[in-house]
Design a protein around this motif. Sequence first.
Motif, PDB file in Angstrom:
ATOM      1  N   THR A  19       0.829  -1.206   0.000  1.00 27.09           N
ATOM      2  CA  THR A  19       0.000   0.000   0.000  1.00 27.09           C
ATOM      3  C   THR A  19       0.861   1.253   0.000  1.00 27.09           C
ATOM      4  N   VAL A  20       1.912   1.258   0.837  1.00 27.10           N
ATOM      5  CA  VAL A  20       2.810   2.418   0.888  1.00 27.10           C
ATOM      6  C   VAL A  20       3.503   2.622  -0.447  1.00 27.10           C
ATOM      7  N   LEU A  21       4.012   1.515  -1.030  1.00 26.00           N
ATOM      8  CA  LEU A  21       4.699   1.620  -2.324  1.00 26.00           C
ATOM      9  C   LEU A  21       3.746   2.088  -3.420  1.00 26.00           C
ATOM     10  N   THR A  22       2.508   1.610  -3.400  1.00 22.74           N
ATOM     11  CA  THR A  22       1.526   2.037  -4.394  1.00 22.74           C
ATOM     12  C   THR A  22       1.238   3.527  -4.276  1.00 22.74           C
ATOM     13  N   LEU A  23       1.052   4.010  -3.055  1.00 25.49           N
ATOM     14  CA  LEU A  23       0.779   5.434  -2.858  1.00 25.49           C
ATOM     15  C   LEU A  23       1.970   6.291  -3.275  1.00 25.49           C
ATOM     16  N   LEU A  24       3.175   5.827  -2.958  1.00 26.15           N
ATOM     17  CA  LEU A  24       4.363   6.569  -3.387  1.00 26.15           C
ATOM     18  C   LEU A  24       4.470   6.609  -4.908  1.00 26.15           C
TER      19      LEU A  24
END
Length: 348
Positions: A19-24
Amino acid sequence: MTTAAAWAKKNLFGSPANTVLTLLGLALLWQVVPPFVGWALIHASWGAGTPESCRQAGGACWTLLAERHRLMLFGLYPYEQHWRPFLAMLLFVALLAISSQRRCWRPWLGALWAAAVVLIGVLMWGGVLGLATVETAQWGGLPLTLVIAVLAIVIAFPMSIVLALGRRSQLPAIKAVSVGYIELVRGLPLVSVLFMASVMFPLFLPEGITIDKALRALVGMTLFTAAYLAEAVRGGLQAIPKGQFEAADALGLGYWQTMRLIILPQALRLVIPPIVNQFITCFKDTSLVTIVGLYDLLAATKASLNDPAWRPFFVEGYLAAALVYFCFCFFMSRYSQWLERELAKGSR
């Protein structure tokens, strides 16, 4: 839940880290894509114009392509004769399209290639049928890139098979020659091979005898590509189980029958990815022929930017050249994947 939503939940938001990587990633795309679209499309200058009109537009100067595309595509080839390299390019593309169809893999395809290469040579060189003679020193742009890349690949591929078989030969002399050639060429950078072919080799020729520099570049590219392809083919040969050779011996097949009918078809199918990878490398490496004074696509693009008025818009020129390289390389990559699936049907 729809298929798209299920896929996104599984692959993009399946865990806190994802999720963090997708948002970044989305944040990065938001920072990059809108400004690029604005520069490349919304505020760009299109069609005929001048450098001043490009500056006033404030975006990409695609006017450069409208004004300088002939120099970028055909290099130093005489302006009024540009229809000849254009037809040569169409012939090459048609040949590649026909050759990519499996149902066209017949003996007549080789004859078609031979006839087409002769016709392309007549178009590019001239001197017959009322065509003005154009020396290879004036060839350039995409036609020269296609001539060198395609001919180097077509000639190097059978050479590589012979070298790979020679390296695995039981005859010491043949094996030594094959190993020596492969290791020597693979131990040299392509730049040095082209330098030797263009600068050093003529020094060993008798006085008054010269070899066309385009031919020298083609020979250098062919010899270099053949050495790397030979190692890929050798890897495929080593992957064939010993039982295949023993079965061929039990059937009473000779060496060449065994290789042609049993071993090589399996070996080449196994090494399609590295072979096509070397084809792509060969196509891109044609940009190095500029060191022998030939204007390939990249060198012709650079030459089109020599005018100080157009020089500030070099990004657009190099992007156009990169797109051409990408289209050809992407086609080879996708075709290799399709070919792998087609040839693997019998083993599924």
